[in-house]
Design an enzyme around this catalytic site. Structure first.
Site, PDB file in Angstrom:
ATOM      1  N   HIS A 199       0.803  -1.224   0.000  1.00 49.74           N
ATOM      2  CA  HIS A 199       0.000   0.000   0.000  1.00 49.74           C
ATOM      3  C   HIS A 199       0.837   1.276   0.000  1.00 49.74           C
ATOM      4  CE1 HIS A 199      -3.471  -2.645   0.699  1.00 49.74           C
ATOM      5  NE2 HIS A 199      -4.037  -1.724  -0.053  1.00 49.74           N
ATOM      6  N   GLU A 442     -12.168 -10.581  -3.779  1.00 45.89           N
ATOM      7  CA  GLU A 442     -10.711 -10.601  -3.635  1.00 45.89           C
ATOM      8  C   GLU A 442     -10.234 -11.794  -2.813  1.00 45.89           C
ATOM      9  OE1 GLU A 442      -9.439  -6.869  -1.941  1.00 45.89           O
ATOM     10  OE2 GLU A 442     -11.072  -6.789  -0.507  1.00 45.89           O
ATOM     11  N   ASP A 466      -5.344  -8.451  -3.936  1.00 47.11           N
ATOM     12  CA  ASP A 466      -5.535  -9.485  -2.921  1.00 47.11           C
ATOM     13  C   ASP A 466      -5.922 -10.824  -3.535  1.00 47.11           C
ATOM     14  OD1 ASP A 466      -4.951  -8.372  -0.364  1.00 47.11           O
ATOM     15  OD2 ASP A 466      -6.614  -7.003  -0.709  1.00 47.11           O
ATOM     16  N   CYS A 513     -10.286  -3.407  -9.933  1.00 51.23           N
ATOM     17  CA  CYS A 513      -9.694  -2.214  -9.324  1.00 51.23           C
ATOM     18  C   CYS A 513      -8.314  -2.451  -8.719  1.00 51.23           C
ATOM     19  CB  CYS A 513     -10.635  -1.611  -8.279  1.00 51.23           C
ATOM     20  SG  CYS A 513     -10.921  -2.693  -6.874  1.00 51.23           S
TER      21      CYS A 513
HETATM   22  C1  PEP Z   1      -7.137  -5.048  -4.256  1.00 54.96           C
HETATM   23  O1  PEP Z   1      -6.983  -5.846  -3.338  1.00 54.96           O
HETATM   24  O2  PEP Z   1      -6.893  -5.308  -5.460  1.00 54.96           O
HETATM   25  C2  PEP Z   1      -7.635  -3.693  -3.983  1.00 54.96           C
HETATM   26  C3  PEP Z   1      -7.977  -2.891  -4.966  1.00 54.96           C
HETATM   27  O3  PEP Z   1      -7.695  -3.249  -2.714  1.00 54.96           O
HETATM   28  P1  PEP Z   1      -6.397  -2.953  -1.798  1.00 54.96           P
HETATM   29  O4  PEP Z   1      -5.204  -2.837  -2.724  1.00 54.96           O
HETATM   30  O5  PEP Z   1      -6.659  -1.689  -1.085  1.00 54.96           O
HETATM   31  O6  PEP Z   1      -6.315  -4.135  -0.919  1.00 54.96           O
HETATM   32 MG    MG Z   2      -7.792  -5.576  -1.429  1.00 55.82          MG
END
Ligand code: PEP
Ligand code: MG
Length: 589
Positions: A199, A442, A466, A513
């Site tokens: 992140h 996910e 994820d 996403c």
């Molecule tokens: C993902 O897991 O792809 C996602 C978009 O959420 P995050 O990266 O915040 O876990």
């Molecule tokens: Mg995620």
């Protein structure tokens, strides 16, 4: 020509994590051990020593207040509250008097005595049964460090305080580190740990700071003040770049800039393939601070609002009103374009400040994260749901739950949502009664039961960051196995295909996403698979729009059916790359 005494150019390779090129001096961000002086103070000098302590306390309080104001202005009062606890420590007369008494009695210098007293406090708090009090040890540790630096006459630096434009070289950076930095102060990040989907890296991309991560031992290879060039496209760190290298990179940047102009010229057009198939192209954001850029980069809405960033640097949970303001601001500004607010996804690699009671876990990505955390703390969850619902009348608001593993969790979350709606009804507070509610897909168990979930959702959003980690058993932040994180693994493609099929059979749309949704080489494959919406980092939008608009949908569908029949991840990647070279590369050359 390079002169004879030009230091040798060295090239190190890491993981290309955030695009861009930056050149500058290294700032080695290591929390080093402080050298605490241990000297005797002559009786005649004692009062001056104690006066110096009081002055330094005052100076440190002023520094902390200034920092608090800066953070409050930039990120809001919630984020700045962490410094209240620091100020309380600096005003704690018990700690101050104990230090002075010990100095007088021992005849040792005040820095030495303060360090000893503070250490006793830290140890005492660290052993307390109460988790909240235990966490206070961190506040004392943080602020004592700052005070000790001032007593020694040595400057204290956090990443957020780096000035003058430096390349930060660190073992790792946290999402709250990156959330706190100001653009221009940090030229680039280079870290030993990390991967493309950690992140902190996602954040670096969204603030457009180039990053090369997973270097493993850059903190040993690089020194403070080294002149480096960071190539975030290829994942290279070049120490002592020669004039030839700088010239080459100058040209690369020039080309990128003119390409950017070409792409930016199309941003206000709708995202349709050349043969007319509509794709919704949305932005991922971490806070209301990013909305100014959405229009400039051609976002058609926000596909993922990672709300946990409102919590990361806050000393307390943001109140319902504070959250409502943040969601309302985004919804109102971009209306009638939609915003999909994701409920809190704390845990994994995103932990809030020490003021929160979060237990340390052996496997945080498999632990009390996201919806699990919210279902444990219903009051916290309901506060957020009420804030989202209240904001829903100010625009086109959708919401979704992260880390749904099956229908039971979805039902429980929806049950709490219903309660929140009932409360608002009772209070006469308006909200959008037909707010669309979706689930992030996910976790493999959710993907494999997508047909069941689809009956109870208005849309899906595939969190591939994820989904890939859980499907392939690859920790998304572990640089040692980053090479095994393969988006083109047949299992990943089959799983995405299954989810899209299940959703479309139920007539609901599917967004993608995760970070792969912004990968120019892979996008045709996902459009071909049937993804309806791509949601990506703001800065990646123009390129993806350009690619989608200039490619035939039927070519992408053909590509996908060919690639879905293949067995080897590398072969599949090569197929996608070949398509990219034949259909796309010439467009953006
Ligand atoms: C993902 O897991 O792809 C996602 C978009 O959420 P995050 O990266 O915040 O876990
Ligand atoms: Mg995620």
């Amino acid at each position: 020509m390079d002169s004879e005494d030009q230091p040798e150019e060295l090239v190190y390779k890491g993981i290309a994590a955030s695009p861009g090129v930056a050149q500058g001096k290294v700032y080695l961000f290591l929390l080093r051990e402080l050298d605490i002086p241990d000297t005797e103070i002559r009786p005649g000098d004692m009062e001056a020593e104690i006066e110096r302590f009081e002055e330094t306390l005052l100076q440190t309080r002023q520094e902390v207040s200034k920092l608090q104001n800066e953070v409050a202005q930039r990120l809001g009062p919630g984020e700045a509250q962490v410094f209240d606890a620091h100020l309380l420590v600096l005003e704690d007369r018990a700690l101050i008097e104990e230090t002075i008494r010990e100095t007088r009695e021992s005849g040792r210098n005040i820095t030495f005595c303060f360090n000893r007293v503070a250490q006793r406090y830290i140890d005492a708090f660290a052993q307390m049964d109460d988790e909240y009090l235990r966490e206070r040890a961190n506040d004392i540790r943080d602020v004592s460090r700052r005070l000790l630096h001032n007593l020694i006459g040595d400057h204290y630096y956090g990443i957020s305080q780096v000035t003058g434009g430096r390349v930060i070289v660190a073992r790792d950076v946290s999402p709250s580190d990156t959330a706190n930095i100001e653009k221009g102060k940090v030229l680039a990040f280079v870290t030993d740990a990390g991967s493309k989907t950690s992140h902190a890296v996602i954040m670096a991309r969204s603030i457009q700071v180039p990053a090369v991560v997973g270097m493993r031992n850059c903190t040993r290879m690089l020194r403070n003040g080294d002149n480096v060039l960071v190539d975030g496209y290829e994942g290279l760190v070049i120490v002592n770049p020669t004039s030839r290298t700088l010239f080459r990179y100058g040209k690369v940047q020039e080309e990128k800039r003119s390409l950017e102009q070409k792409m930016l010229a199309q941003i206000d057009r709708r995202t349709k393939t050349r043969d007319g198939v509509r794709i919704d192209l949305m932005a991922n954001i971490e806070g209301p601070g990013e909305i100014d850029r959405l229009e400039r980069f051609g976002a058609e809405g926000v596909g993922l609002f990672r709300t946990e960033y409102l919590f990361l640097n806050a000393a307390e949970f943001p109140s319902e009103d504070e959250q409502y303001e943040a969601y309302r601001k985004v919804a109102e500004t971009i209306a009638p374009a939609p915003v999909t607010v994701r409920t809190l996804d704390l845990g994994g690699d995103k932990f809030p400040s020490s003021a929160f009671r979060v237990e340390t876990e052996a496997n945080p990505f498999l632990g009390l994260r996201a919806i699990r955390f919210c279902l444990e703390d219903v009051a916290l969850f309901k506060t957020q749901l009420r804030a989202i619902l209240r904001a829903s009348v100010h625009g086109n608001v959708k919401m979704m739950y992260p880390m749904i593993s099956g229908v039971g969790e979805l039902d429980r979350a929806n049950g709490i949502l219903k309660e929140a709606m009932g409360e608002l009804d009772a209070d006469g507070i308006p909200y959008d009664r037909s707010i669309r509610v979706g689930a992030m897909i996910e976790i493999p168990s959710a993907a494999l039961t997508a047909d069941i979930l689809a009956k109870k959702c208005d849309f899906f959003s595939i969190g591939s960051n994820d989904l890939i980690q859980y499907l392939l058993a690859i920790d998304r932040v572990n640089e040692r196995i980053a090479h095994l994180y393969e988006p083109t693994h047949p299992a990943v493609l089959r799983m995405i295909h299954t989810v899209v099929d299940a959703a479309h059979r139920q007539n609901i749309k599917v967004a993608l996403c995760g970070e792969i949704a912004g990968d120019p080489v892979l996008v045709p494959l996902f459009v071909g698979i049937g993804i309806d919406e791509l949601s990506i980092a703001v800065t990646g939008l123009p390129a993806i729009k350009y690619i989608v608009r200039n490619t035939e949908h039927r070519e992408m569908v053909k590509l996908t059916s060919e690639l879905l029949a293949m067995e080897d991840p590398r072969e599949i990647f090569a197929g996608a790359e070949d398509f990219y070279k034949r259909h796309i590369a010439h467009l953006i050359a």
